[in-house]
Design a protein around this motif. Sequence first.
Motif, short mmCIF file in Angstrom:
data_model
loop_
_atom_site.label_atom_id
_atom_site.label_comp_id
_atom_site.label_asym_id
_atom_site.label_seq_id
_atom_site.Cartn_x
_atom_site.Cartn_y
_atom_site.Cartn_z
N PHE A 136 0.82 -1.21 0.00
CA PHE A 136 0.00 0.00 0.00
C PHE A 136 0.86 1.26 0.00
O PHE A 136 0.54 2.23 -0.69
CB PHE A 136 -0.93 0.01 1.22
N THR A 137 1.96 1.25 0.76
CA THR A 137 2.84 2.41 0.80
C THR A 137 3.42 2.70 -0.57
O THR A 137 3.43 3.85 -1.03
CB THR A 137 3.98 2.18 1.82
N ILE A 138 3.91 1.64 -1.25
CA ILE A 138 4.46 1.81 -2.59
C ILE A 138 3.38 2.29 -3.55
O ILE A 138 3.59 3.22 -4.34
CB ILE A 138 5.07 0.48 -3.09
N SER A 139 2.21 1.65 -3.46
CA SER A 139 1.09 2.01 -4.34
C SER A 139 0.65 3.46 -4.12
O SER A 139 0.41 4.19 -5.08
CB SER A 139 -0.08 1.06 -4.07
N PHE A 140 0.58 3.88 -2.86
CA PHE A 140 0.15 5.24 -2.55
C PHE A 140 1.17 6.26 -3.08
O PHE A 140 0.79 7.30 -3.63
CB PHE A 140 -0.02 5.40 -1.04
N CYS A 141 2.45 5.97 -2.92
CA CYS A 141 3.49 6.88 -3.41
C CYS A 141 3.44 7.01 -4.93
O CYS A 141 3.58 8.12 -5.48
CB CYS A 141 4.88 6.39 -2.98
N LEU A 142 3.23 5.88 -5.62
CA LEU A 142 3.13 5.92 -7.08
C LEU A 142 1.90 6.71 -7.52
O LEU A 142 1.96 7.49 -8.48
CB LEU A 142 3.06 4.49 -7.63
N ALA A 143 0.77 6.49 -6.81
CA ALA A 143 -0.46 7.20 -7.15
C ALA A 143 -0.31 8.70 -6.91
O ALA A 143 -0.78 9.53 -7.71
CB ALA A 143 -1.63 6.66 -6.33
N ALA A 144 0.34 9.07 -5.80
CA ALA A 144 0.56 10.49 -5.49
C ALA A 144 1.46 11.14 -6.54
O ALA A 144 1.22 12.28 -6.98
CB ALA A 144 1.18 10.63 -4.11
N THR A 145 2.50 10.43 -6.96
CA THR A 145 3.39 10.95 -8.00
C THR A 145 2.65 11.13 -9.30
O THR A 145 2.81 12.14 -10.00
CB THR A 145 4.59 9.98 -8.20
N SER A 146 1.82 10.13 -9.65
CA SER A 146 1.01 10.22 -10.87
C SER A 146 0.06 11.40 -10.82
O SER A 146 -0.09 12.14 -11.80
CB SER A 146 0.22 8.92 -11.06
N ALA A 147 -0.58 11.60 -9.66
CA ALA A 147 -1.54 12.70 -9.50
C ALA A 147 -0.84 14.05 -9.64
O ALA A 147 -1.34 14.96 -10.32
CB ALA A 147 -2.23 12.60 -8.15
N LEU A 148 0.32 14.20 -9.00
CA LEU A 148 1.05 15.47 -9.06
C LEU A 148 1.60 15.74 -10.45
O LEU A 148 1.41 16.82 -11.03
CB LEU A 148 2.18 15.47 -8.04
N LEU A 149 2.29 14.72 -10.99
CA LEU A 149 2.93 14.90 -12.30
C LEU A 149 1.89 15.10 -13.40
O LEU A 149 1.95 16.08 -14.17
CB LEU A 149 3.79 13.67 -12.62
N LEU B 278 0.39 7.77 -16.64
CA LEU B 278 -0.45 6.61 -16.93
C LEU B 278 0.23 5.33 -16.43
O LEU B 278 -0.42 4.49 -15.80
CB LEU B 278 -0.70 6.50 -18.44
N PHE B 279 1.52 5.21 -16.69
CA PHE B 279 2.28 4.04 -16.24
C PHE B 279 2.26 3.94 -14.71
O PHE B 279 2.06 2.86 -14.15
CB PHE B 279 3.72 4.13 -16.74
N LEU B 280 2.47 5.06 -14.03
CA LEU B 280 2.49 5.07 -12.56
C LEU B 280 1.12 4.69 -11.99
O LEU B 280 1.04 3.97 -10.99
CB LEU B 280 2.90 6.45 -12.05
N SER B 281 0.06 5.17 -12.63
CA SER B 281 -1.30 4.84 -12.16
C SER B 281 -1.57 3.35 -12.29
O SER B 281 -2.11 2.72 -11.36
CB SER B 281 -2.34 5.63 -12.98
N ILE B 282 -1.20 2.77 -13.44
CA ILE B 282 -1.42 1.34 -13.66
C ILE B 282 -0.59 0.52 -12.67
O ILE B 282 -1.09 -0.45 -12.08
CB ILE B 282 -1.08 0.96 -15.11
N ALA B 283 0.68 0.91 -12.49
CA ALA B 283 1.56 0.20 -11.55
C ALA B 283 1.01 0.27 -10.13
O ALA B 283 1.02 -0.72 -9.39
CB ALA B 283 2.96 0.79 -11.61
N SER B 284 0.51 1.45 -9.75
CA SER B 284 -0.06 1.64 -8.42
C SER B 284 -1.26 0.71 -8.20
O SER B 284 -1.36 0.04 -7.17
CB SER B 284 -0.49 3.10 -8.23
N ALA B 285 -2.16 0.68 -9.17
CA ALA B 285 -3.36 -0.16 -9.06
C ALA B 285 -2.99 -1.64 -8.99
O ALA B 285 -3.55 -2.40 -8.18
CB ALA B 285 -4.28 0.09 -10.25
N MET B 286 -2.02 -2.06 -9.80
CA MET B 286 -1.62 -3.48 -9.83
C MET B 286 -0.98 -3.90 -8.50
O MET B 286 -1.27 -4.97 -7.97
CB MET B 286 -0.64 -3.72 -10.98
N ILE B 287 -0.12 -3.05 -7.95
CA ILE B 287 0.54 -3.37 -6.68
C ILE B 287 -0.49 -3.45 -5.55
O ILE B 287 -0.43 -4.32 -4.68
CB ILE B 287 1.62 -2.32 -6.35
N PHE B 288 -1.47 -2.54 -5.58
CA PHE B 288 -2.52 -2.56 -4.55
C PHE B 288 -3.35 -3.84 -4.66
O PHE B 288 -3.68 -4.46 -3.64
CB PHE B 288 -3.43 -1.34 -4.71
N ILE B 289 -3.68 -4.24 -5.88
CA ILE B 289 -4.46 -5.47 -6.09
C ILE B 289 -3.68 -6.68 -5.59
O ILE B 289 -4.25 -7.60 -4.97
CB ILE B 289 -4.83 -5.63 -7.58
#
Length: 233
Positions: A93-106, A135-146
Amino acid sequence: MDPRQTGKIISTKRKEMGLTQVQLAQMLNVSNRAVSKWENGDGFPDISLLPEISKTLSVTIDELLTGERSELVITEKNKNCKKQVLNDFKICFTISFCLAATSALLGGITEIYCLWAFPILFYTHWEIMFAAASLFLSIASAMIFIIGIQRLRLEYSDSEIYSKFKKSTIALSALLTVFPFTFIARIINCSPLFDFTLIIMPIILLIIVIIFFKATKKIERICNEKRKDEKND
């Protein structure tokens, strides 16, 4: 040695691990008929097979011979497994959240700036690169969370997962909608519907919120029904 008690242990452990008799037989290089005989108490495993059965089913040879499981060992083992699974999920979740936050900001900042600065979609090469990265960060975030959720399912029921991690899931989902939302706004801004952007975007946002709310309620209802069924059982 009581074959029935030993068979009961083999059957219980096999079911706990989600294995069929055929799968267990293949792992032990025996026939599924032999496994069926053990579990029914009609026969006892060959002594030479006990170490392999012990290793495969995570039980001690003494437990197989006596037909009695140490509840203290089982309880401690379950606690350790749950703790390990929970720690694994927290890491995911920590990795996923960081990736999602980076995707949202960038992605969010890029698209919002381009909304204001450029009238044409993908006007500059850096917009393409930043959008692709987001887009890549969002997909990676979702996959890691799943993956983390699937790992939790090894030790927790769906209702427990929902009740424990509802807020975390909502927070992550909100972050993951930032880039798609701003990107849709960018597309609309570059289309003939530009004059209607201020009307369309709130409608799209409202639709997303409604869908998310209904999905959350449906999941909650399903989990409550499962929790009731578990209590009845």
